[in-house]
Design an enzyme around this catalytic site. Sequence first.
Site, PDB file in Angstrom:
ATOM      1  N   VAL A 243       0.761  -1.232   0.061  1.00 18.76           N
ATOM      2  CA  VAL A 243      -0.113   0.049  -0.039  1.00 18.76           C
ATOM      3  C   VAL A 243       0.866   1.213   0.018  1.00 18.76           C
ATOM      4  CG1 VAL A 243      -1.997  -0.930   1.060  1.00 18.76           C
ATOM      5  CG2 VAL A 243      -0.244   0.017   2.343  1.00 18.76           C
ATOM      6  N   LYS A 244       0.649   2.255  -0.923  1.00 18.03           N
ATOM      7  CA  LYS A 244       1.034   3.371  -0.807  1.00 18.03           C
ATOM      8  C   LYS A 244       0.188   4.407  -0.291  1.00 18.03           C
ATOM      9  CE  LYS A 244       2.519   7.465  -3.976  1.00 18.03           C
ATOM     10  NZ  LYS A 244       2.254   8.040  -5.259  1.00 18.03           N
ATOM     11  N   GLN A 245       1.016   5.196   0.753  1.00 16.82           N
ATOM     12  CA  GLN A 245       0.039   6.186   1.427  1.00 16.82           C
ATOM     13  C   GLN A 245       1.006   7.639   1.664  1.00 16.82           C
ATOM     14  OE1 GLN A 245      -2.426   8.131   2.259  1.00 16.82           O
ATOM     15  NE2 GLN A 245      -3.440   6.030   2.921  1.00 16.82           N
TER      16      GLN A 245
END
Length: 357
Positions: A243-245
């Site tokens: 996941v990219k955040q």
Amino acid sequence: MASLTVDTDRIAELLGDEAEGLLSYQPRGFSRDQLHLPGPDFVDRILAGSDRSPNVLRHFQQLLNTGRLAGTGYVSILPVDQGIEHTAGASFAPSPAYFDPENIVKLAIEGGCNAVASTLGVLGSVSRRYAHKIPFIVKLSHNELLTYPNRHDQFMFGQVDQAFDMGAVAVGTTVYFGSEQSDRQIQETSRVFARAHELGMVTILWCYLRNSAFKHDGTDYHLAADLTGQANHLGATIEADIVKQKLPETNGGFRDLKFGKTRPEVYEQLTPGDHPIELCRYQVANGYMGRVPLINSGGASGEDDFAEAARTAVINKRAGGMGLISGRKAFQRPMAEGVKLLNLIQDVYLDEHITVT
């Protein structure tokens, strides 16, 4: 290939007055031993126990075994999809060489990155020359800004099979959690990720928030730890492998905006205080305690790109994240400078003195 020499003093110098606080902080929420941390054995230790196929495991390992960070378990990824997301002119005017997709891939290679993430068109235009030299991540969904008035929505610009046929090892999409269109985006992404896993590809989700109500009384809760953490949790639920955040800058979105569900313990016990490493660790924990690793965004380009890049990398690493995906700070400058910035980020993860806290 860039040098593997790490200048620890340079990193501390870039952190400035924050150096001691960032390099010595000890979280009071989740402890290190509760997390599934990055490492050279991450695929064997964590991913191999999942429902992912041997081909997904192989491609994930390929990501971990490429570039200056090969063998560390960390990743440095160059993303360049801003030609659609922010218009090509706005994105590439500071460094027009990147109108040519080949220079995007060259920057990732010269910069020692684990992978390059870009659009179907960008990577497809040079795939026969470069897909075997650096892992490709095809970003399939985008928000385009040619519609008037501008709207904010994510649509699929390509198919998983097209990414597979060009030799990509992974696909990525964005979901605007909290938006009116999020239900459709979640369903589309779930189908995309299922197909990608069938073909043995890694899946990466840009878990972004989008709702005008998330800006309230001068605070931007799009960057709240509790809201971004829940976005990560939803991304893990539809089987994102990474996941990219965005890095959290505040907290209390559920509490202060008075929507959804939360508990006092989230703020009193799991994210006590407002230290950025504490807030980032909450993002990591929401990715199944690190089983779905977190990579943070590098953010927009500005006057202090090198200092901001070092700061973001230190926070991500010490919180238990897997790396950075940094684009505009690198490609909106001459290539030689972009390479230095990417190498600086990688130096943080190569520096044995900067440890997970």
